[in-house]
Design a protein around this motif. Structure first.
Motif, PDB file in Angstrom:
ATOM      1  N   GLY A  48     -14.670   4.857  -3.727  1.00 26.67           N
ATOM      2  CA  GLY A  48     -13.933   4.060  -4.699  1.00 26.67           C
ATOM      3  C   GLY A  48     -13.669   2.647  -4.213  1.00 26.67           C
ATOM      4  N   ILE A  49     -13.922   1.665  -5.081  1.00 26.89           N
ATOM      5  CA  ILE A  49     -13.625   0.257  -4.794  1.00 26.89           C
ATOM      6  C   ILE A  49     -12.880  -0.305  -5.994  1.00 26.89           C
ATOM      7  N   LEU A  50     -11.708  -0.864  -5.759  1.00 27.97           N
ATOM      8  CA  LEU A  50     -10.858  -1.354  -6.837  1.00 27.97           C
ATOM      9  C   LEU A  50     -10.539  -2.835  -6.633  1.00 27.97           C
ATOM     10  N   ASN A  51     -10.627  -3.616  -7.710  1.00 30.33           N
ATOM     11  CA  ASN A  51     -10.199  -5.013  -7.711  1.00 30.33           C
ATOM     12  C   ASN A  51      -9.306  -5.231  -8.927  1.00 30.33           C
ATOM     13  N   LEU A  52      -8.104  -5.729  -8.707  1.00 28.02           N
ATOM     14  CA  LEU A  52      -7.172  -6.017  -9.793  1.00 28.02           C
ATOM     15  C   LEU A  52      -6.594  -7.414  -9.613  1.00 28.02           C
ATOM     16  N   ARG A  53      -6.453  -8.141 -10.721  1.00 29.13           N
ATOM     17  CA  ARG A  53      -5.812  -9.448 -10.679  1.00 29.13           C
ATOM     18  C   ARG A  53      -5.113  -9.695 -12.006  1.00 29.13           C
ATOM     19  N   THR A  54      -3.987 -10.352 -11.948  1.00 28.62           N
ATOM     20  CA  THR A  54      -3.290 -10.702 -13.174  1.00 28.62           C
ATOM     21  C   THR A  54      -2.496 -11.979 -12.964  1.00 28.62           C
ATOM     22  N   ASP A  55      -2.346 -12.723 -14.032  1.00 26.74           N
ATOM     23  CA  ASP A  55      -1.553 -13.949 -14.018  1.00 26.74           C
ATOM     24  C   ASP A  55      -0.834 -14.038 -15.358  1.00 26.74           C
ATOM     25  N   VAL A  56       0.468 -13.770 -15.321  1.00 25.88           N
ATOM     26  CA  VAL A  56       1.295 -13.872 -16.517  1.00 25.88           C
ATOM     27  C   VAL A  56       2.275 -15.008 -16.285  1.00 25.88           C
ATOM     28  N   SER A  57       1.897 -16.203 -16.664  1.00 25.19           N
ATOM     29  CA  SER A  57       2.736 -17.387 -16.437  1.00 25.19           C
ATOM     30  C   SER A  57       2.509 -18.387 -17.564  1.00 25.19           C
ATOM     31  N   PRO A  58       3.008 -18.072 -18.773  1.00 24.81           N
ATOM     32  CA  PRO A  58       2.838 -18.998 -19.901  1.00 24.81           C
ATOM     33  C   PRO A  58       3.360 -20.384 -19.562  1.00 24.81           C
ATOM     34  N   LYS A  59       2.657 -21.386 -20.067  1.00 26.58           N
ATOM     35  CA  LYS A  59       2.984 -22.773 -19.736  1.00 26.58           C
ATOM     36  C   LYS A  59       4.421 -23.103 -20.087  1.00 26.58           C
ATOM     37  N   ASP A  60       4.881 -22.653 -21.234  1.00 25.57           N
ATOM     38  CA  ASP A  60       6.246 -22.958 -21.674  1.00 25.57           C
ATOM     39  C   ASP A  60       7.187 -21.781 -21.488  1.00 25.57           C
ATOM     40  N   GLN A  83     -10.267   7.368  -1.798  1.00 28.39           N
ATOM     41  CA  GLN A  83     -10.594   8.788  -1.831  1.00 28.39           C
ATOM     42  C   GLN A  83     -10.099   9.469  -3.106  1.00 28.39           C
ATOM     43  N   ASP A  84      -8.826   9.257  -3.470  1.00 31.50           N
ATOM     44  CA  ASP A  84      -8.262   9.893  -4.658  1.00 31.50           C
ATOM     45  C   ASP A  84      -7.124   9.038  -5.186  1.00 31.50           C
ATOM     46  N   GLU A  85      -6.433   9.545  -6.214  1.00 31.39           N
ATOM     47  CA  GLU A  85      -5.365   8.777  -6.842  1.00 31.39           C
ATOM     48  C   GLU A  85      -4.219   8.488  -5.867  1.00 31.39           C
ATOM     49  N   LYS A  86      -3.931   9.420  -4.957  1.00 30.61           N
ATOM     50  CA  LYS A  86      -2.857   9.203  -3.994  1.00 30.61           C
ATOM     51  C   LYS A  86      -3.196   8.064  -3.037  1.00 30.61           C
ATOM     52  N   ASP A  87      -4.473   7.866  -2.809  1.00 32.42           N
ATOM     53  CA  ASP A  87      -4.938   6.844  -1.873  1.00 32.42           C
ATOM     54  C   ASP A  87      -5.049   5.471  -2.530  1.00 32.42           C
ATOM     55  N   LEU A  88      -4.957   5.441  -3.869  1.00 29.42           N
ATOM     56  CA  LEU A  88      -5.284   4.250  -4.633  1.00 29.42           C
ATOM     57  C   LEU A  88      -4.442   3.035  -4.233  1.00 29.42           C
ATOM     58  N   PHE A  89      -3.136   3.219  -4.123  1.00 26.96           N
ATOM     59  CA  PHE A  89      -2.250   2.081  -3.864  1.00 26.96           C
ATOM     60  C   PHE A  89      -1.520   2.201  -2.521  1.00 26.96           C
ATOM     61  N   LYS A  90      -2.110   2.918  -1.596  1.00 23.23           N
ATOM     62  CA  LYS A  90      -1.565   3.004  -0.244  1.00 23.23           C
ATOM     63  C   LYS A  90      -2.038   1.798   0.553  1.00 23.23           C
ATOM     64  N   LEU A  91      -1.097   1.029   1.102  1.00 23.65           N
ATOM     65  CA  LEU A  91      -1.441  -0.169   1.856  1.00 23.65           C
ATOM     66  C   LEU A  91      -1.824   0.196   3.287  1.00 23.65           C
ATOM     67  N   ASP A  92      -3.050  -0.185   3.678  1.00 23.37           N
ATOM     68  CA  ASP A  92      -3.543   0.094   5.018  1.00 23.37           C
ATOM     69  C   ASP A  92      -4.614  -0.932   5.353  1.00 23.37           C
ATOM     70  N   ASP A  93      -5.501  -0.594   6.313  1.00 21.71           N
ATOM     71  CA  ASP A  93      -6.514  -1.551   6.722  1.00 21.71           C
ATOM     72  C   ASP A  93      -7.684  -1.638   5.741  1.00 21.71           C
ATOM     73  N   ARG A  94      -7.552  -0.967   4.596  1.00 21.11           N
ATOM     74  CA  ARG A  94      -8.555  -1.073   3.524  1.00 21.11           C
ATOM     75  C   ARG A  94      -7.978  -1.762   2.294  1.00 21.11           C
ATOM     76  N   SER A  95      -6.823  -2.422   2.459  1.00 16.90           N
ATOM     77  CA  SER A  95      -6.104  -2.995   1.319  1.00 16.90           C
ATOM     78  C   SER A  95      -5.864  -4.480   1.506  1.00 16.90           C
ATOM     79  N   TYR A  96      -5.743  -5.144   0.370  1.00 14.09           N
ATOM     80  CA  TYR A  96      -5.506  -6.586   0.352  1.00 14.09           C
ATOM     81  C   TYR A  96      -4.646  -6.871  -0.865  1.00 14.09           C
ATOM     82  N   LEU A  97      -3.402  -7.352  -0.670  1.00 17.66           N
ATOM     83  CA  LEU A  97      -2.449  -7.453  -1.771  1.00 17.66           C
ATOM     84  C   LEU A  97      -1.720  -8.787  -1.760  1.00 17.66           C
ATOM     85  N   PHE A  98      -1.544  -9.322  -2.961  1.00 15.37           N
ATOM     86  CA  PHE A  98      -0.690 -10.495  -3.154  1.00 15.37           C
ATOM     87  C   PHE A  98       0.134 -10.272  -4.405  1.00 15.37           C
TER      88      PHE A  98
END
Length: 447
Positions: A353-365, A380-395
């Motif tokens: 599994g390889i996941l990429n997510l990005r969002t920007d909610v910042s209306p001008k006004d 590996q599975d859903e439990k592993d999806l959002f576990k922060l480790d050496d395979r993760s990159y988050l902002f």
């Protein structure tokens, strides 16, 4: 330092926004952003001075990015300026045009670059860490009947190079005016990593010499590819593209992909882009080999346990018949929000599994700011999806605008920092956590 001094500094806190969700100024527009503040890096407080002006005039754009981090003793953090490229990277980018323009050239940080249909180079990032920023080059030219896309990842040393040439052969004939078939496109790609650790398969760490000794190495890793694309629908509002790619990794395996890509532009107010791809992988082949995590996964040395990991070694051990799906979706509502997601899963590999997510909610006004970016590999599975480790990159950044030019927010980064040997050479990367409460000012201006 007294508490009121710290609070005063927090009123001017500022830090880089991840480029995957940051929007460059439009033509004849500019931003002046900067200040001083407090940031926690791996639990340790540092005092930061930042300056980040950006300006765009006609088709040209320039962005600077200066960050100075001082520890509690007033000493400049070593990782800020311990390589020559750290000084060059103060110029974050110089560009001409925008992606998908007939001419697009960009020098500097390369954020999430895709070559062709993305089956070889897909969302490659040459600077996945704040502490080892790279200077690279992108040059894309579309002459109508033919053109090319190209990338060079790092001018400081040998690294990733990729070029894709393409031709629309029927455009040279009267058949080029025939709907649908006249837009047929044929492409050929060559991509290679010339880094000295691109294909390390065996070796050991020599503690006396303080260096890694390779015992099996295939040299540069290169990939050649051929593709065909046919826009079956192409109008001002809708594009529907069918494509097929074949790729071969030198000294390893090969793979194919067939897909469909849909782009919708609703009168400039709503944009939607979606892609679905079926991947057919032989043994010793990894699709989209050069991805957002490539600089992290290329090679990592563990001097304590005298072992290493490399992406080439993973490639060597890939089995046969690992077909799968890849899909992505981008929804953009002008002035309101951007949401992007991509996911890969192979049929018979539980860790593909390889996941990429990005969002920007910042209306001008609007008064709310929400920005986030998340990459995860080897899921590996859903439990592993959002576990922060050496395979993760988050902002993440969540904030509020009390004034049009002021943002009060909290920023959290799960990123990476280089690990170095006795000769100050990077041997790998380890996770790094950064937390920053901030209040910063953004001053837009017109040329």
């Amino acid at each position: 330092m007294k508490i009121y001094t710290i609070l005063f500094l927090l009123l001017f806190a500022f830090q880089n926004l991840f480029a995957q969700i940051y929007k460059e100024p439009k033509p004849d527009e500019g931003f002046l952003t900067g200040g001083a503040g407090l940031i926690w890096i791996d639990g340790q407080p540092h005092y930061r001075i930042s300056f980040r002006p950006e300006v765009s005039f006609a088709n040209f754009g320039v962005g600077l990015d200066l960050n100075l981090d001082f520890d509690s003793q007033g000493k400049l953090r070593k990782e800020n300026f311990n390589e020559f490229t750290d000084y060059l990277s103060i110029i974050r980018y110089v560009r001409y045009g925008f992606k998908n323009d007939p001419v697009y050239i960009k020098l500097g940080a390369l954020d999430y670059y895709t070559l062709g249909h993305g089956t070889i180079i897909n969302y490659y990032n040459n600077s996945p860490t704040f502490d080892a920023r790279r200077i690279g080059l992108v040059a894309d030219f579309d002459f109508g009947n033919f053109g090319f896309e190209s990338i060079y990842g790092n001018f400081a040393q040998a690294g990733l190079f990729g070029i894709r040439g393409y031709v629309r052969p029927l455009k040279f004939t009267e058949a080029g005016n025939i709907p649908v078939i006249g837009n047929l496109e044929l492409g050929a790609t060559y991509a290679a990593d010339f880094d000295k650790n691109a294909t390390v398969l065996a070796g050991h760490y020599d503690s006396q010499k303080g260096e890694f000794v390779k015992t099996e190495d295939k040299g540069a890793l290169s990939i050649i590819g051929f593709d065909i694309g046919l826009p079956v629908v192409k109008s001002g509002f809708t594009t529907l593209l069918l494509y097929f790619d074949y790729n071969k990794i030198s000294n390893f395996g090969s793979g194919m992909a067939s897909g469909v890509k849909l782009d919708l532009n609703g009168l400039g107010l709503v944009e939607l882009s979606a892609k679905l791809e079926r991947r057919f992988n032989q043994d010793r082949y990894i699709p989209s080999y050069f991805n957002s995590f490539y600089e992290i996964e290329r090679f990592k040395l563990d001097t304590v346990n005298n072992n290493f990991s490399s992406k080439a070694l993973s490639l060597q051990n890939v089995g046969n018949d690992l077909n799968g799906f890849y899909g992505d979706l981008l929804v953009r509502v002008l002035g309101l929000f951007d949401i992007y997601g991509a996911y890969q899963r192979l049929d018979k590999d539980s860790k593909s599994g390889i996941l990429n997510l990005r969002t920007d909610v910042s209306p001008k006004d609007g008064s709310i700011v929400l920005r986030a970016g998340y990459d995860k590999v080897h899921i590996q599975d859903e439990k592993d999806l959002f576990k922060l480790d050496d395979r993760s990159y988050l902002f993440t950044e969540f904030g509020y605008k009390p004034l049009p030019y002021m943002i009060v927010s909290i920023v959290y980064n799960w990123t990476f920092t280089p690990e170095r040997d006795s000769n100050d050479k990077i041997t790998g990367y380890k996770p790094q956590k950064r937390i920053e409460p901030r209040i910063y000012f953004v001053y837009p201006f017109n040329l």
